[in-house]
Design an enzyme around this catalytic site. Structure first.
Site, PDB file in Angstrom:
ATOM      1  N   SER A 118       0.843  -1.192   0.000  1.00 48.30           N
ATOM      2  CA  SER A 118       0.000   0.000   0.000  1.00 48.30           C
ATOM      3  C   SER A 118       0.877   1.241   0.000  1.00 48.30           C
ATOM      4  O   SER A 118       2.114   1.166   0.072  1.00 48.30           O
ATOM      5  CB  SER A 118      -0.918   0.020   1.226  1.00 48.30           C
ATOM      6  OG  SER A 118      -0.149   0.134   2.418  1.00 48.30           O
ATOM      7  N   LYS A 119       0.229   2.410  -0.037  1.00 47.14           N
ATOM      8  CA  LYS A 119       0.961   3.670  -0.116  1.00 47.14           C
ATOM      9  C   LYS A 119       1.870   3.892   1.087  1.00 47.14           C
ATOM     10  O   LYS A 119       2.869   4.606   0.990  1.00 47.14           O
ATOM     11  CB  LYS A 119      -0.019   4.837  -0.249  1.00 47.14           C
ATOM     12  CG  LYS A 119      -0.710   4.904  -1.609  1.00 47.14           C
ATOM     13  CD  LYS A 119      -1.618   6.115  -1.699  1.00 47.14           C
ATOM     14  CE  LYS A 119      -2.281   6.200  -3.079  1.00 47.14           C
ATOM     15  NZ  LYS A 119      -3.186   7.372  -3.177  1.00 47.14           N
ATOM     16  N   ARG A 120       1.519   3.283   2.224  1.00 47.80           N
ATOM     17  CA  ARG A 120       2.365   3.493   3.408  1.00 47.80           C
ATOM     18  C   ARG A 120       3.743   2.858   3.246  1.00 47.80           C
ATOM     19  O   ARG A 120       4.662   3.141   4.021  1.00 47.80           O
ATOM     20  CB  ARG A 120       1.670   2.947   4.653  1.00 47.80           C
ATOM     21  CG  ARG A 120       1.529   1.445   4.708  1.00 47.80           C
ATOM     22  CD  ARG A 120       0.725   1.033   5.940  1.00 47.80           C
ATOM     23  NE  ARG A 120       0.490  -0.400   5.996  1.00 47.80           N
ATOM     24  CZ  ARG A 120       1.333  -1.259   6.552  1.00 47.80           C
ATOM     25  NH1 ARG A 120       2.466  -0.831   7.082  1.00 47.80           N
ATOM     26  NH2 ARG A 120       1.035  -2.552   6.579  1.00 47.80           N
TER      27      ARG A 120
END
Length: 587
Positions: free
Chosen positions: A338-340
């Protein structure tokens, strides 16, 4: 209990589409299991929808030319194969334009593209934009740009019309309505007039009883008169698919092997919403069938959708494609990427300076290999080597360190003039140099190119070459061994060489090594006792590229550096050396 598989479609598969809507069935659907006769064994592989079909229609079904037949109790029911032998391969990538093209989607597109190119088949781009609240034209355009940047061209799509368009789901509403009507006419679907409140009550009841959420409303068994009465009143309604009870649906997944579901885990599901928009699983099945898709290669998160889609295929008599569900791409911590975890979209990696060939190479290795230790591929080598059989079941881990290494390998494989051009464009864009070409850029590129993994790293490699952090290095203690070993005499030799012009001339002639060797001979120094203090005195650092290369760059950089204060020229370096020596009392 009946079982049906992807190897065979139901009897209605043999009926021309124009006839499907003419087949009437009672609401109480009868399903007859058909045993496949193979080598004397009988295996229940298929369950065929049968109702009050007329004898004429049954005769039409039974006389389809060349159809394989199943036998049970004297009945001969033909079935079509999932994908006809020799039929051209047609695959598709069907993104939803609700955001950026994620690396997972790009991997799916790549595997489909590679398979099509490997087989000489057709690669279709279909835009699944029925989510009106989230789909945007900007996202669609961005996805198309990213696919084109990766070099994944399509044979049919929104901007490449073919015989199976339109290629946006938002433009196919009439097609979905046509097939929904056929399902209703055949008894495989029905209008549902339940309100949201009624549906919520059913959900809560099922939850309280710890049962799977299923539709339990009256409209599954409503009479024609009850349905017509609501239609006459203009009551909003959906269309639901009538799910058969206690049957197994089995697919032979190209990646995962046999996968099966029992239909009792599924309630009657919605095909068309009350606003006329199709639900995902319905329109995907209709689209894949009407576009002639032979192989559906997609992420394993779509595996649960396959049950609903298979039921739609069966009910409409569509040829069933071969399915292959690829493993998810995980982050290094084994959680879903994910973006994290940093950049996850193709556009992000493009902006960061990754090469498209490296990106394609790396994406191909996420869940596939050719059975060898080979890791670096050109695009041409990939589609020559690619096969579905080598797609792995286990999740792939997105390792940015490995991606960076692979990008560096591809960067160094480029022609030198192309690498110099890329580095020059980067340095100019970052405000380091005034121009993107010329002698300085050539010298900078040749100096740093072998240490780069990303072109964008050139800025961080070049900036230190132009500076002179002498005091910081000495203060850190890293140079104590050489400072305490007569560093003053090296400083004096550099100052004297500069003031006499000998050092400057040696740099101009590309003979710095000759000058430093002569200095070492005069001072009776050699090896690290000579070269390390000479490096410190002229670059202010204990490590880095060849000192002669750095001094050449410094000489070429005068007037060519865009950022004020970034360049410390040779004259300024000598002045700093003299000042340090004076302060240290070793003049």
């Amino acid at each position: 209990m009946a079982v049906f598989r992807t190897v065979a479609a139901p009897a209605l598969a043999a009926v021309p589409r124009s006839s499907v809507g003419n087949l009437s069935r009672p609401a109480a659907l009868m399903r007859v299991p058909i045993a496949v006769r193979s080598g004397g064994d009988h295996n229940t592989h298929n369950a065929v929808h049968l109702g009050s079909a007329t004898s004429a229609l049954v005769q039409q079904v039974l006389t389809v030319r060349g159809a394989k037949t199943f036998t049970r109790k004297g009945m001969r029911i033909p079935a079509t194969m999932s994908v006809e032998a020799g039929k051209d391969v047609r695959v598709r990538f069907a993104p939803s334009p609700t955001g950026n093209l994620h690396v997972g989607g790009a991997r799916t597109a790549l595997f489909n593209w590679l398979y099509a190119r490997r087989c000489g088949g057709t690669f279709v781009l279909r835009v699944e934009d029925t989510d009106q609240a989230r789909s945007t034209l900007e996202s669609e355009q961005a996805m198309i740009r990213d696919l084109k940047w990766l070099g994944l061209d399509w044979d049919e799509g929104p901007d490449a019309p073919g015989d199976c368009g339109p290629y946006r789901q938002s433009e196919r509403a009439s097609i979905y309505k046509e097939y929904a009507d056929k399902l209703v006419a055949s008894g495989a679907a029905y209008p549902c007039f339940c309100t949201d409140e009624e549906l919520e009550a059913m959900r809560e009841e099922a939850e309280a009883k710890k049962l799977p959420p299923k539709y339990m409303g009256k409209w599954a068994t409503a009479t024609a008169e009850e349905v017509q009465a609501e239609l006459d009143k203009g009551t909003p309604h959906t269309y639901r698919f009538r799910v058969p009870t206690d049957e197994w649906v089995v697919i032979d997944d190209l990646v995962r092997g046999e996968v099966k579901w029992n239909t009792d885990t599924l309630g009657d599901f919605v095909l068309l919403r009350s606003n006329g928009l199709p639900v995902y699983n319905f329109c995907v099945a209709v689209d894949d069938a009407t576009m002639g898709i032979t192989h559906v290669l997609r992420a394993e998160e779509h595996l649960p959708n396959t049950l609903r889609q298979m039921l739609v295929y069966q009910a409409l008599g569509f040829d069933i494609p071969k399915f292959g569900h690829m493993s998810l791409i995980l982050a290094p911590d084994k959680s879903k990427l994910s973006k994290r975890h940093g950049a996850t979209s193709v556009g992000d990696f493009k902006e960061q300076g990754y090469l498209k060939d490296a990106m394609v190479n790396y994406l191909a290795m996420l869940g596939w290999n050719d059975g060898t230790e080979k890791e670096i591929y050109t695009v041409e080598e990939l589609y020559e080597a690619f096969s579905i059989e080598r797609i792995t079941k286990s999740p792939a881990v997105f390792d940015k360190v490995k991606l960076n290494w692979m990008n560096g390998q591809h960067l160094r494989a480029l022609p030198e003039e192309q690498v110099i051009s890329l580095i020059g464009e980067c340095l100019k864009a970052k405000g380091v140099t005034k121009t993107a070409d010329g002698p300085l850029v050539d010298a900078l590129a040749k100096c740093v190119q072998n240490s780069l993994e990303l072109v964008a790293d050139a800025e961080n490699e070049v900036r230190p070459l132009l500076g002179f952090p002498l005091r910081e290095t000495i203060a850190s203690g890293m140079a104590d061994k050489f400072v305490e070993d007569g560093f003053g005499e090296i400083v004096k030799a550099v100052v004297d060489g500069y003031e006499s012009g000998a050092l400057t001339e040696a740099v101009k002639e590309g003979n710095f090594k000759g000058w430093v060797n002569a200095t070492g001979k005069a001072l009776e120094r050699k090896g690290k006792r000579l070269f390390m203090p000479a490096r410190l005195a002229l670059t202010g650092r204990m490590q880095g590229p060849d000192v002669g290369e750095v001094l050449t760059i410094i000489s070429l950089a005068e007037g060519e550096i865009a950022e004020d204060g970034l360049l410390v020229g040779l004259d300024a370096r000598v002045a700093e050396l003299k000042a340090w020596a004076s302060e240290a009392g070793i003049v």
